[in-house]
Design a protein around this motif. Structure first.
Motif, short mmCIF file in Angstrom:
data_model
loop_
_atom_site.label_atom_id
_atom_site.label_comp_id
_atom_site.label_asym_id
_atom_site.label_seq_id
_atom_site.Cartn_x
_atom_site.Cartn_y
_atom_site.Cartn_z
N ALA A 1 0.83 -1.21 0.00
CA ALA A 1 0.00 0.00 0.00
C ALA A 1 0.86 1.25 0.00
CB ALA A 1 -0.92 -0.01 1.22
N GLU A 2 1.94 1.23 0.77
CA GLU A 2 2.84 2.39 0.81
C GLU A 2 3.48 2.64 -0.55
OE1 GLU A 2 5.54 1.37 3.91
OE2 GLU A 2 4.19 2.02 5.54
N LYS A 3 3.91 1.56 -1.22
CA LYS A 3 4.52 1.70 -2.55
C LYS A 3 3.50 2.23 -3.56
CE LYS A 3 8.14 -1.83 -2.15
NZ LYS A 3 8.67 -3.11 -2.69
N GLU A 4 2.27 1.75 -3.46
CA GLU A 4 1.23 2.19 -4.39
C GLU A 4 0.90 3.66 -4.18
OE1 GLU A 4 -1.70 1.92 -7.43
OE2 GLU A 4 0.14 0.84 -6.93
N ASN A 5 0.85 4.08 -2.91
CA ASN A 5 0.56 5.48 -2.62
C ASN A 5 1.68 6.39 -3.15
OD1 ASN A 5 -1.85 4.93 -1.34
ND2 ASN A 5 -0.94 4.76 0.69
N LYS A 6 2.93 5.93 -3.01
CA LYS A 6 4.06 6.71 -3.52
C LYS A 6 4.01 6.80 -5.04
CE LYS A 6 7.29 5.73 0.26
NZ LYS A 6 8.57 5.05 0.64
N ARG A 7 3.63 5.69 -5.68
CA ARG A 7 3.54 5.67 -7.14
C ARG A 7 2.47 6.64 -7.63
NH1 ARG A 7 0.77 3.70 -11.32
NH2 ARG A 7 -0.88 2.88 -9.97
N LEU A 8 1.32 6.64 -6.95
CA LEU A 8 0.24 7.53 -7.34
C LEU A 8 0.61 8.99 -7.10
CD1 LEU A 8 -2.86 5.57 -5.99
CD2 LEU A 8 -2.11 5.79 -8.36
N ALA A 9 1.29 9.23 -5.97
CA ALA A 9 1.71 10.61 -5.66
C ALA A 9 2.68 11.12 -6.72
CB ALA A 9 2.35 10.64 -4.27
N LYS A 10 3.61 10.25 -7.14
CA LYS A 10 4.58 10.64 -8.17
C LYS A 10 3.89 10.91 -9.49
CE LYS A 10 8.77 9.01 -10.50
NZ LYS A 10 9.74 7.88 -10.61
N LEU A 11 2.90 10.05 -9.81
CA LEU A 11 2.17 10.21 -11.06
C LEU A 11 1.35 11.50 -11.05
CD1 LEU A 11 1.73 8.76 -13.71
CD2 LEU A 11 -0.21 7.57 -12.70
N GLU A 12 0.76 11.80 -9.90
CA GLU A 12 0.00 13.04 -9.77
C GLU A 12 0.91 14.25 -9.98
OE1 GLU A 12 -2.07 13.23 -6.11
OE2 GLU A 12 -3.48 11.64 -6.60
N LYS A 13 2.10 14.17 -9.42
CA LYS A 13 3.05 15.28 -9.53
C LYS A 13 3.49 15.48 -10.97
CE LYS A 13 7.36 17.00 -7.51
NZ LYS A 13 8.48 16.70 -6.55
N GLU A 14 3.69 14.37 -11.68
CA GLU A 14 4.15 14.46 -13.07
C GLU A 14 3.06 14.96 -14.01
OE1 GLU A 14 5.46 10.54 -13.90
OE2 GLU A 14 7.42 10.78 -12.92
N THR A 15 1.83 14.53 -13.75
CA THR A 15 0.73 14.91 -14.63
C THR A 15 0.03 16.18 -14.19
OG1 THR A 15 -0.85 13.54 -13.38
CG2 THR A 15 0.31 12.50 -15.22
N GLY A 16 0.19 16.51 -12.92
CA GLY A 16 -0.48 17.70 -12.40
C GLY A 16 -1.96 17.51 -12.20
N GLU A 17 -2.40 16.26 -12.25
CA GLU A 17 -3.81 15.95 -12.08
C GLU A 17 -4.01 15.08 -10.84
OE1 GLU A 17 -5.26 14.09 -15.55
OE2 GLU A 17 -4.86 15.77 -16.88
N SER A 18 -5.13 15.31 -10.18
CA SER A 18 -5.46 14.51 -9.00
C SER A 18 -6.08 13.21 -9.46
CB SER A 18 -6.44 15.28 -8.10
OG SER A 18 -6.79 14.49 -6.98
N LEU A 19 -5.46 12.10 -9.07
CA LEU A 19 -5.96 10.79 -9.49
C LEU A 19 -7.09 10.35 -8.59
CD1 LEU A 19 -2.58 9.00 -10.20
CD2 LEU A 19 -4.09 10.13 -11.81
N LYS A 20 -8.18 10.00 -9.20
CA LYS A 20 -9.34 9.54 -8.45
C LYS A 20 -9.76 8.18 -8.97
CE LYS A 20 -11.12 14.21 -7.68
NZ LYS A 20 -12.28 15.12 -7.88
#
Length: 225
Positions: free
Chosen positions: A174-193
């Motif tokens: 879960a921690e790895k997945e949260n980090k991956r999503l946070a990184k992806l959000e930062k790169e795309t500038g979009e909030s992942l839902k």
């Protein structure tokens, strides 16, 4: 507060054997109250056996009695060794050895993990229950030779791993997945839902209604002369 061992299993036992409120169980087990409600409804922690916190020294019976009498009382955990596993067993390299008598149960455990914890990687599953990545892939893609007879079952109840190992694996995933999503959000500038659930298809008109409409059309006087 002392970290509770096997929080979900403890919550299962408290729900089944006490009159404590969901809020009290949530705070004691350090779980979200919605997760506790899900456990009570059977939607969360399916197949997990309850762990008696009194028997394993995490909670005194007197604390439960106080909590049952006062819904606002916060349970206090007993002081205990939160890491009782011998050092020799704390770090394990390579996949876990699984006894021959248990190996036939591994597909059921893999199916349970894939369904309930999709964030856990194939490598983590392989290490947790001692299986191979091709087997995991086959079950994920539903191409395994015995897929029609596989019944998703908690690996703890099958004796393929301990609740502590399972909880730790899920936590790390879960921690790895949260980090991956946070990184992806930062790169795309979009909030992942989460994806919205597909809109339900329009319900087909009941057969009785169809018949009624047909009869109406037959006996309705014609307006044309």
């Amino acid at each position: 507060m002392t970290q509770i061992l096997m929080p979900k299993a403890t919550a299962v036992w408290l729900i089944d054997n006490t009159a404590l409120t969901f809020k009290q169980i949530s705070e004691f087990c350090n779980l979200h109250i919605l997760e506790v409600e899900g456990i009570a409804d059977g939607d969360v922690a399916g197949g997990i056996r309850g762990a008696d916190p009194i028997a394993n020294g995490q909670l005194a019976r007197e604390e439960i009695e106080k909590g049952e009498k006062d819904a606002g009382y916060a349970l206090k955990a007993e002081q205990f060794d939160s890491n009782p596993i011998p050092k020799s067993a704390q770090k394990r390299k390579g996949p876990r050895y699984t006894p021959l008598s248990r190996r036939q149960d591994r597909p059921d455990a893999i199916a349970w993990l894939v369904r309930n914890h999709p964030e856990v990687t194939d490598a983590q599953i392989s290490k947790l229950i001692g299986t191979t990545k091709p087997t995991i892939k086959a079950i994920r893609e539903r191409t395994h030779w015995k897929i029609s007879t596989i019944t998703p079952t908690d690996p703890v109840s099958l004796g393929l791993c301990s609740q502590i190992d399972l909880d730790e694996t899920v936590k790390i995933a879960a921690e790895k997945e949260n980090k991956r999503l946070a990184k992806l959000e930062k790169e795309t500038g979009e909030s992942l839902k989460p994806l919205d659930a597909p809109a339900p298809e329009a319900a087909e008109e009941p057969e009785a209604a169809k018949t009624e409409h047909t009869l109406e059309s037959l006996f309705k006087p014609s307006t044309s002369e």
